[in-house]
Design a protein around this motif. Structure first.
Motif, PDB file in Angstrom:
ATOM      1  N   ARG A  91      -2.699  -1.241 -10.057  1.00  0.00           N
ATOM      2  CA  ARG A  91      -2.238  -2.634 -10.180  1.00  0.00           C
ATOM      3  C   ARG A  91      -1.346  -2.860 -11.397  1.00  0.00           C
ATOM      4  NH1 ARG A  91      -7.956  -4.718  -8.344  1.00  0.00           N
ATOM      5  NH2 ARG A  91      -7.536  -4.914  -6.116  1.00  0.00           N
ATOM      6  N   PRO A 130      -1.150   1.504   3.610  1.00  0.00           N
ATOM      7  CA  PRO A 130      -0.260   1.936   2.534  1.00  0.00           C
ATOM      8  C   PRO A 130      -0.649   3.314   1.988  1.00  0.00           C
ATOM      9  CG  PRO A 130      -0.788  -0.369   2.241  1.00  0.00           C
ATOM     10  CD  PRO A 130      -1.659   0.140   3.362  1.00  0.00           C
ATOM     11  N   ASP A 177       4.250  -2.147  -9.977  1.00  0.00           N
ATOM     12  CA  ASP A 177       4.766  -3.083  -8.981  1.00  0.00           C
ATOM     13  C   ASP A 177       5.019  -2.394  -7.657  1.00  0.00           C
ATOM     14  OD1 ASP A 177       4.923  -5.285 -10.780  1.00  0.00           O
ATOM     15  OD2 ASP A 177       6.786  -4.455 -11.609  1.00  0.00           O
ATOM     16  N   PRO A 178       4.968  -3.146  -6.541  1.00  0.00           N
ATOM     17  CA  PRO A 178       5.367  -2.566  -5.261  1.00  0.00           C
ATOM     18  C   PRO A 178       6.766  -1.972  -5.390  1.00  0.00           C
ATOM     19  CG  PRO A 178       4.367  -4.709  -4.914  1.00  0.00           C
ATOM     20  CD  PRO A 178       4.542  -4.535  -6.406  1.00  0.00           C
ATOM     21  N   LEU A 204       4.483   2.832  -4.135  1.00  0.00           N
ATOM     22  CA  LEU A 204       3.531   1.750  -3.897  1.00  0.00           C
ATOM     23  C   LEU A 204       4.142   0.690  -3.004  1.00  0.00           C
ATOM     24  CD1 LEU A 204       2.094   1.305  -7.496  1.00  0.00           C
ATOM     25  CD2 LEU A 204       1.192   2.700  -5.623  1.00  0.00           C
ATOM     26  N   THR A 205       3.309   0.130  -2.142  1.00  0.00           N
ATOM     27  CA  THR A 205       3.724  -0.979  -1.290  1.00  0.00           C
ATOM     28  C   THR A 205       2.786  -2.152  -1.549  1.00  0.00           C
ATOM     29  OG1 THR A 205       2.299  -0.310   0.543  1.00  0.00           O
ATOM     30  CG2 THR A 205       4.547   0.599   0.502  1.00  0.00           C
ATOM     31  N   GLU A 206       3.135  -3.291  -1.009  1.00  0.00           N
ATOM     32  CA  GLU A 206       2.253  -4.443  -1.134  1.00  0.00           C
ATOM     33  C   GLU A 206       1.030  -4.213  -0.259  1.00  0.00           C
ATOM     34  OE1 GLU A 206       3.830  -8.362  -0.949  1.00  0.00           O
ATOM     35  OE2 GLU A 206       5.806  -7.671  -1.590  1.00  0.00           O
ATOM     36  N   THR A 207      -0.117  -4.706  -0.727  1.00  0.00           N
ATOM     37  CA  THR A 207      -1.339  -4.591   0.056  1.00  0.00           C
ATOM     38  C   THR A 207      -1.311  -5.623   1.169  1.00  0.00           C
ATOM     39  OG1 THR A 207      -2.526  -3.913  -1.913  1.00  0.00           O
ATOM     40  CG2 THR A 207      -3.856  -4.651  -0.059  1.00  0.00           C
ATOM     41  N   PRO A 208      -1.516  -5.184   2.410  1.00  0.00           N
ATOM     42  CA  PRO A 208      -1.555  -6.165   3.502  1.00  0.00           C
ATOM     43  C   PRO A 208      -2.685  -7.157   3.273  1.00  0.00           C
ATOM     44  CG  PRO A 208      -1.467  -3.912   4.348  1.00  0.00           C
ATOM     45  CD  PRO A 208      -1.673  -3.832   2.861  1.00  0.00           C
ATOM     46  N   ASP A 209      -2.531  -8.365   3.767  1.00  0.00           N
ATOM     47  CA  ASP A 209      -3.531  -9.420   3.579  1.00  0.00           C
ATOM     48  C   ASP A 209      -4.894  -9.080   4.149  1.00  0.00           C
ATOM     49  OD1 ASP A 209      -1.736 -11.011   2.217  1.00  0.00           O
ATOM     50  OD2 ASP A 209      -1.101 -12.060   4.025  1.00  0.00           O
TER      51      ASP A 209
END
Length: 69
Positions: A37, A6, A40-41, A62-67
């Motif tokens: 944090r 990201p 939001d994504p 911003l994107t979601e953090t990969p697992d």
């Protein structure tokens, strides 16, 4: 900054130093993560970075953090 992460997709490069998020200075990685944090994504956030000794501002989405990170 990892390939296809990201951070890279947001425009950051290896050796960039993030010094502020939305004009709020940061001194540690924990401060950076805490401020990011709060958003939001999908939000666009202004980062102040130092790249190659030159200070600059950039907007990143911003994107979601990969697992796996």
């Amino acid at each position: 900054v990892s390939p296809k992460s990201p951070a890279e997709e947001g425009g950051l490069k290896v050796q960039d130093i993030v010094t502020a998020v939305e004009s709020r200075p940061i001194a540690t990685l924990n401060e950076l993560m805490m401020l990011v944090r709060r958003h939001d994504p999908g939000d666009k956030v202004e980062l102040t970075i130092v790249r190659g000794g030159v200070k600059r501002n950039m907007k990143v989405r911003l994107t979601e953090t990969p697992d796996d990170h």
